[in-house]
Design a protein around this motif. Structure first.
Motif, mmCIF file in Angstrom:
data_model
loop_
_atom_site.group_PDB
_atom_site.id
_atom_site.type_symbol
_atom_site.label_atom_id
_atom_site.label_comp_id
_atom_site.label_asym_id
_atom_site.label_seq_id
_atom_site.Cartn_x
_atom_site.Cartn_y
_atom_site.Cartn_z
ATOM 1 N N ALA A 59 0.818 -1.180 -0.129
ATOM 2 C CA ALA A 59 0.309 0.227 -0.284
ATOM 3 C C ALA A 59 0.984 1.337 0.271
ATOM 4 O O ALA A 59 0.882 2.306 -1.182
ATOM 5 N N LYS A 60 2.266 1.386 1.148
ATOM 6 C CA LYS A 60 2.491 2.323 0.401
ATOM 7 C C LYS A 60 3.062 2.946 -0.564
ATOM 8 O O LYS A 60 3.392 3.556 -1.541
ATOM 9 N N GLU A 61 3.854 1.920 -0.841
ATOM 10 C CA GLU A 61 4.730 1.738 -2.778
ATOM 11 C C GLU A 61 3.225 1.859 -3.517
ATOM 12 O O GLU A 61 3.763 3.018 -4.218
ATOM 13 N N ALA A 62 2.175 1.441 -3.397
ATOM 14 C CA ALA A 62 1.164 2.045 -4.618
ATOM 15 C C ALA A 62 0.622 3.663 -4.267
ATOM 16 O O ALA A 62 0.798 4.180 -5.440
ATOM 17 N N CYS A 63 0.502 3.953 -2.791
ATOM 18 C CA CYS A 63 0.070 5.286 -2.344
ATOM 19 C C CYS A 63 0.884 6.127 -3.098
ATOM 20 O O CYS A 63 0.884 7.362 -3.666
ATOM 21 N N ALA A 64 2.496 6.418 -3.121
ATOM 22 C CA ALA A 64 3.494 6.919 -3.236
ATOM 23 C C ALA A 64 4.004 6.722 -4.378
ATOM 24 O O ALA A 64 3.720 7.790 -4.837
ATOM 25 N N GLY A 65 3.445 5.686 -5.837
ATOM 26 C CA GLY A 65 3.064 6.364 -6.775
ATOM 27 C C GLY A 65 2.120 7.056 -7.470
ATOM 28 O O GLY A 65 2.226 7.553 -8.437
ATOM 29 N N LEU A 66 0.964 7.330 -7.171
ATOM 30 C CA LEU A 66 0.123 7.906 -6.503
ATOM 31 C C LEU A 66 0.005 9.408 -6.720
ATOM 32 O O LEU A 66 -0.890 10.880 -6.771
ATOM 33 N N GLY A 67 0.819 9.355 -5.504
ATOM 34 C CA GLY A 67 1.156 11.190 -5.299
ATOM 35 C C GLY A 67 -0.181 11.851 -3.845
ATOM 36 O O GLY A 67 0.421 12.203 -3.389
ATOM 37 N N VAL A 68 0.132 10.060 -3.315
ATOM 38 C CA VAL A 68 -1.022 10.022 -1.965
ATOM 39 C C VAL A 68 0.035 11.277 -1.025
ATOM 40 O O VAL A 68 1.517 10.936 -0.759
ATOM 41 N N ALA A 69 -0.689 12.453 -0.269
ATOM 42 C CA ALA A 69 0.640 13.397 1.103
ATOM 43 C C ALA A 69 0.061 12.236 2.363
ATOM 44 O O ALA A 69 0.903 12.171 2.283
ATOM 45 N N ASP A 70 -0.325 11.483 2.507
ATOM 46 C CA ASP A 70 -0.242 10.674 3.729
ATOM 47 C C ASP A 70 -1.213 9.416 3.542
ATOM 48 O O ASP A 70 -2.308 9.609 2.918
ATOM 49 N N LEU A 71 -1.049 8.204 4.441
ATOM 50 C CA LEU A 71 -1.372 6.983 4.259
ATOM 51 C C LEU A 71 -1.682 6.379 5.881
ATOM 52 O O LEU A 71 -0.660 6.663 6.325
#
Length: 225
Positions: A59-71
């Protein structure tokens, strides 16, 4: 603008609106993803704790790739929300909204087959009641569709997913697909719903509704102007 995406499980955010998340992030909007279930505080009846370490890493890798500010991660027990009191689920979701203070909230479709999706959608609706102080800050609430869950409930027994908001993700579809590839533990073969080909196909179909190459679809549940 701060946008909050409530995901019952890690990968729902990508399945439901990965392209939209990437588009919003590219526009400079702050996108926060909250994954609300995991192993839980007690021993889980189905899965060992180590599994969540892997999924949350994905999830951390996927959301980083999308530009998510905070997970954010919470510990409601996955696939067991039918045994958790509604007040407890409401409490967890409300605490996330208080922490993030979003203007827009995206939630799973309430009539998805998965009971966890319904429980989170209900809790979000309770937390976003427009006459409450916190609810007044939330200007829009929308439901996303999740392949493998949204279209499996009996259509004559519950309302079907009939989108009325579409987001052009022609320029961000590949980011969505790349993010899904990060979920190696959840990715399915091409003839199954949680697959790259299924996501691409749905995006193409939704794109035809508004005359673009690819889109994601939503149901607008509330808008305050």
């Amino acid at each position: 603008m701060t946008i909050l995406v409530l995901a019952p499980h890690a990968d729902d955010e990508v399945l439901g609106m990965g392209g939209t998340i990437a588009r919003f992030a590219n526009q400079g909007k702050r996108v926060v993803v909250a994954v609300l279930t995991g192993h839980g505080e007690d021993k889980h009846p189905l899965w060992e704790p180590a599994m969540w370490d892997r999924i949350r890493g994905e999830a951390k890798e996927a959301c980083a790739g999308l530009g998510v500010a905070d997970l954010l991660f919470r510990e409601l027990p996955a696939a067991c929300l039918d045994n958790v009191p509604a007040w407890r689920i409401n409490q967890v979701v409300t605490s996330v909204l208080k922490e993030v203070q979003p203007e827009e909230v995206y939630i799973p479709f309430s009539h998805d087959l998965h009971q966890d999706h319904h429980a989170i959608a209900y809790a979000a609706t309770v937390a976003c009641r427009p006459y409450l102080e916190m609810g007044r800050q939330v200007k829009r609430v929308l439901a996303y569709e999740t392949l493998s869950e949204t279209h499996l409930a009996p259509p004559y027994l519950v309302p079907p997913f009939q989108p009325n908001v579409f987001v052009d993700i022609s320029d961000s579809l590949e980011k969505k697909l790349d993010a899904m590839r990060r979920y190696a533990s959840q990715l399915q073969a091409d003839h199954l719903p949680r697959s790259i080909e299924a996501l691409r196909a749905l995006a193409r179909v939704r794109g035809t509704h508004i005359g673009v190459e690819a889109a994601e679809a939503f149901v607008l549940l509330r808008e305050s102007i």
